[in-house]
Design an enzyme around this catalytic site. Sequence first.
Site, PDB file in Angstrom:
ATOM      1  CB  CYS A 162      -9.897   3.518 -43.538  1.00 30.64           C
ATOM      2  SG  CYS A 162      -9.741   1.917 -42.756  1.00 30.64           S
ATOM      3  CE1 TYR A 197       1.592   1.701   6.087  1.00 29.40           C
ATOM      4  CE2 TYR A 197      -0.117   1.687   4.416  1.00 29.40           C
ATOM      5  CZ  TYR A 197       1.218   1.727   4.764  1.00 29.40           C
ATOM      6  OH  TYR A 197       2.167   1.793   3.788  1.00 29.40           O
ATOM      7  CE  LYS A 214       3.038  -8.428  -2.087  1.00 25.86           C
ATOM      8  NZ  LYS A 214       4.066  -8.500  -3.021  1.00 25.86           N
ATOM      9  CG  ASP A 263      -1.644  -3.057  -5.653  1.00 26.81           C
ATOM     10  OD1 ASP A 263      -0.480  -2.719  -5.370  1.00 26.81           O
ATOM     11  OD2 ASP A 263      -1.942  -3.714  -6.662  1.00 26.81           O
TER      12      ASP A 263
HETATM   13  S1  IVH Z   1       2.745  -1.545   7.058  1.00 30.63           S
HETATM   14  C1  IVH Z   1       7.536  -1.365   7.876  1.00 30.63           C
HETATM   15  N1  IVH Z   1       0.252  -1.725   6.287  1.00 30.63           N
HETATM   16  O1  IVH Z   1       2.911  -2.545   1.480  1.00 30.63           O
HETATM   17  C2  IVH Z   1       6.569  -1.359   6.777  1.00 30.63           C
HETATM   18  N2  IVH Z   1       1.923  -1.518   4.612  1.00 30.63           N
HETATM   19  O2  IVH Z   1       6.121  -3.885   1.530  1.00 30.63           O
HETATM   20  C3  IVH Z   1       5.227  -0.999   7.291  1.00 30.63           C
HETATM   21  N3  IVH Z   1       1.050  -1.424   2.344  1.00 30.63           N
HETATM   22  O3  IVH Z   1       5.640  -0.382   1.635  1.00 30.63           O
HETATM   23  C4  IVH Z   1       4.217  -1.129   6.243  1.00 30.63           C
HETATM   24  N4  IVH Z   1      -1.084  -1.572   2.878  1.00 30.63           N
HETATM   25  O4  IVH Z   1       3.427   0.529   0.808  1.00 30.63           O
HETATM   26  C5  IVH Z   1       1.540  -1.618   5.898  1.00 30.63           C
HETATM   27  N5  IVH Z   1      -2.000  -1.842   5.780  1.00 30.63           N
HETATM   28  C6  IVH Z   1      -0.730  -1.732   5.386  1.00 30.63           C
HETATM   29  C7  IVH Z   1      -0.377  -1.617   4.026  1.00 30.63           C
HETATM   30  C8  IVH Z   1       0.986  -1.523   3.682  1.00 30.63           C
HETATM   31  C9  IVH Z   1      -0.207  -1.447   1.892  1.00 30.63           C
HETATM   32  C10 IVH Z   1       2.244  -1.332   1.491  1.00 30.63           C
HETATM   33  C11 IVH Z   1       3.255  -0.314   1.915  1.00 30.63           C
HETATM   34  C12 IVH Z   1       4.544  -1.065   2.129  1.00 30.63           C
HETATM   35  C13 IVH Z   1       4.298  -2.344   1.385  1.00 30.63           C
HETATM   36  C14 IVH Z   1       4.948  -3.531   2.047  1.00 30.63           C
END
Ligand code: IVH
Length: 667
Positions: free
Chosen positions: A427, A222, A310, A117
Site C-alpha cells: 500500500c 494534602y 474549577k 488532576d
Molecule cells: S481536599 C473532603 N485538596 O479533588 C475532600 N482535594 O472533589 C477533601 N483533589 O476527591 C479533598 N487536589 O481527589 C483536596 N489539594 C487538594 C486536592 C484535592 C485534588 C481532588 C480529590 C477530591 C477532589 C474534590
Amino acid sequence: MDKQQAQDQINALKEVLNQYGYEYYVLDSPSVPDSVYDEKLRELRDLEAEFPEFLTDDSPTQRIGGAPLDAFKKVQHNIPMMSLGNAFNEEDLRDFVRRASQGTDEPVSFVCELKIDGLAVSLTYENGKFVRGATRGDGTTGEDITSNLRTIRSIPLSIKLNETLEVRGEAYMPHQSFLSLNESRLANEEEPFANPRNAAAGSLRQLDPKIAAERNLDVFLYGVGEWNTSTITTHSERLEKLKELGFKTNSEWKKCSNIEEILEFIEYWTTERPNLSYEIDGIVIKVDNLEQQEALGFTAKSPRWAIAYKFPAEEAITTLVDIELSVGRTGVITPTAILEPVKIAGSTVGRASLHNEDLIREQDIRIGDTVVIKKAGDIIPKVVRAVVEKRTGEEKEFEMPNECPACGSEVVRLEGEVAIRCINPNCPAQLMEGLIHFSSRNAMNIDGLGEKVVIQLFQEKLIHTIADLYRLDREELLRLERMGEKSVDNLLRAIETSKENSLEKLLFGLGIRFIGAKAAKTLATEFETMEKLQRATFDELVAVDEIGEKMADSVVQYFSEEKVIDLLAELAALNLNMEYKGPKKAEQGSDSIFAGKTVVLTGKMETYTRNEAKELIESMGGSVTGSVSKKTDILVAGEDAGSKYDKAKKLEITIWDEQQLKEAIEG
Ligand code: IVH
C-alpha cells in the site's frame, strides 16, 4: 559476616537508601548520582538474599513485588472520603467565604492549594509501616491498591511515627510520563490515554503491580483521615507536619486571609498552570483552623469548610467540515475531523481526533455538525460531542469505507481491535508513512527529508523503499520542483551522514511493530550488531530487561521475512552502519559530561522534546529533575524559560542554551 553484622549493615543500607529516595523523589533534589543509589540497592539486595531472615516488607528492594491479583479487595473508609463542592466564578467564591465566616467572631483564614488532576488515594501507616493504600471508591468503600501504590517511589514505605495515621492525597501522572506512555502505546498500537488523569487511574487499577511500576506515577498528600493522637490545630500546620514526616506535599500552597488574596492566587495559577509539570484542574480553598472546620461541618456530600474552584473548561464550538481518512505506517486507518478553524487554549485548531468508527457512531457525530471540541488534558484536541439542537437536516452520517482510501484494497478489522486496517504490504500510503518515519528525528534524523519532501519523492517515483533513499541521483533531484542545487546538495549530504548512525536509530527507523525508540535502544545496547540481533531467538530476546513477549515475537517474525532479509543486505551493501556506537552497557555514563550531574530542563526546545533530552542525558549517566535547587548542576534553558531560569541565576547555577546541550549530547 556474622548475623549481627549483616543485620546492622542491612539497617544502615535501608536508612541511607530511604534518605536518597526521599531526596530524589520527594524533594526532587538528589544528593548523589543514580549510580550510587543503584550500587547500594544492589548491596542490600545481595545481603537480603544471603540473610532472608532480615528481609522486611518496607525494604526499598520490595517496592515491586507479589503476583498479579485476581481482583482488588474492598476497603472500608472509617472516615468517609468526601468530595468537594464546586465554585465556577467569583460570586461562588465570595459566597463560600461569607458562609465560612458566619457564626464565628474570630477572623477566618484560608489555605489555597492546587487541585491536582489525578485520583484520590488514602494511605494507612501502622507502627510506622505503610500497610494499606486505597482508592476513594464511593467515598465509604474503596479498593485496596496497596501493591500498586507501593511502586510510587515518593510514597514512604516506613515513617518515623508509632501511631496509626491515614494520610490522603492525589495520585497523578506527570506530563512527561504521560507523553512517553502514550508514545509507547502508539508504538505498540494501543489506544493512547486521553489525559493524565485517565492514565493515572488506569495504571492504579492494574492487577499486576509490575505495570503500575512502569508508569512513573507520583503523589501529593494534602490531608489526613484517621489520626487520633494529633494535637495539630490548623490545616497549614498539618501540611508542614506531613512534609516533616517525609511525605510529598505540594509546596505551592498559600495562606490567604480574605477573598482578594484568594482571587489573586487563582489568577496567578490560571496563567502559570501551563508551566507546571503536572495537570491541575482548579484551586482548592480550605478553612485553615481545624476547630472552625469542625464547627462548619459537612453537607451530605462535602465539607462546608472547603470548596474547589474549577478552571473554565477549555472548550470551543465550531463546525465539522469533513472527516478525513489517513492510513498509518502499520495500515491502521484513522478518521480525523477537519474543522472550521477555531481558537482554543491559546492556539488555532483546524483538525481534531475522532479516534475510531465506533466512537463516531456511539456519539452520533455527523459531517456538517456543530461540534464541541476540547483539548483533552490540554494536549490533543478532540471532538467531544455534536450539538444536536443545531442540526439542519443537511448533516451527513459518516461511514468507514470497505476499501483502503490509499490503495483500494479491502480493509479488515482484526479480532479484538477497534481499528480498521489495510493489510496490503505494498500500500503506497503505508510505504510513504514508513519512509517519513524512517527519516524522522528519533529515527535516522535526516535533515531536509521532512514529510513534504518524502511525499514529493515518493509521488515522483524516485523512492519506493528505504534503500532507494541511498541511491538518489543528484541530476534527477535537480529536475524536481522547488529543488535548487543548494537544497539538493544539503539533502544528499544529510542522507549520506545518516549512514553513520548508531544501530538503534536504524532499528527504530525500520518500524518493527511494537519496537519504539526506547526498545530499539535497549536492543542495540544488548546485541550491539544487526547481525547478532537478526540471529537472536525469542528466548534470548525476552531475557532482556524491558523486552516483553509481544516485542520479542514481533522482532523474530520481522527478521524472518524474506523481504526484510533482502532489505538489510541491500542497506549493508550501501554502507549503512549496522553497529551500536553508544557507550557499552557496562561503561554507560562513566566518563560522559553528564556523569553524576543533575540537570533541569526548562523552556521550549527545537531539537529535542523534553522526553528525548531526558532520555539522552540519563543514558549518559546524568539525572534529570523537575525543579531547580542548590543541588542542580546545569539548567538547560530553551525559549521562554521562566521562573526556573531566574532561580538558577540567583543560585549561580551553570545555564546552558539549547545549542550547548546539543553539543554536549553529540559530543
Ligand atoms: S481536599 C473532603 N485538596 O479533588 C475532600 N482535594 O472533589 C477533601 N483533589 O476527591 C479533598 N487536589 O481527589 C483536596 N489539594 C487538594 C486536592 C484535592 C485534588 C481532588 C480529590 C477530591 C477532589 C474534590
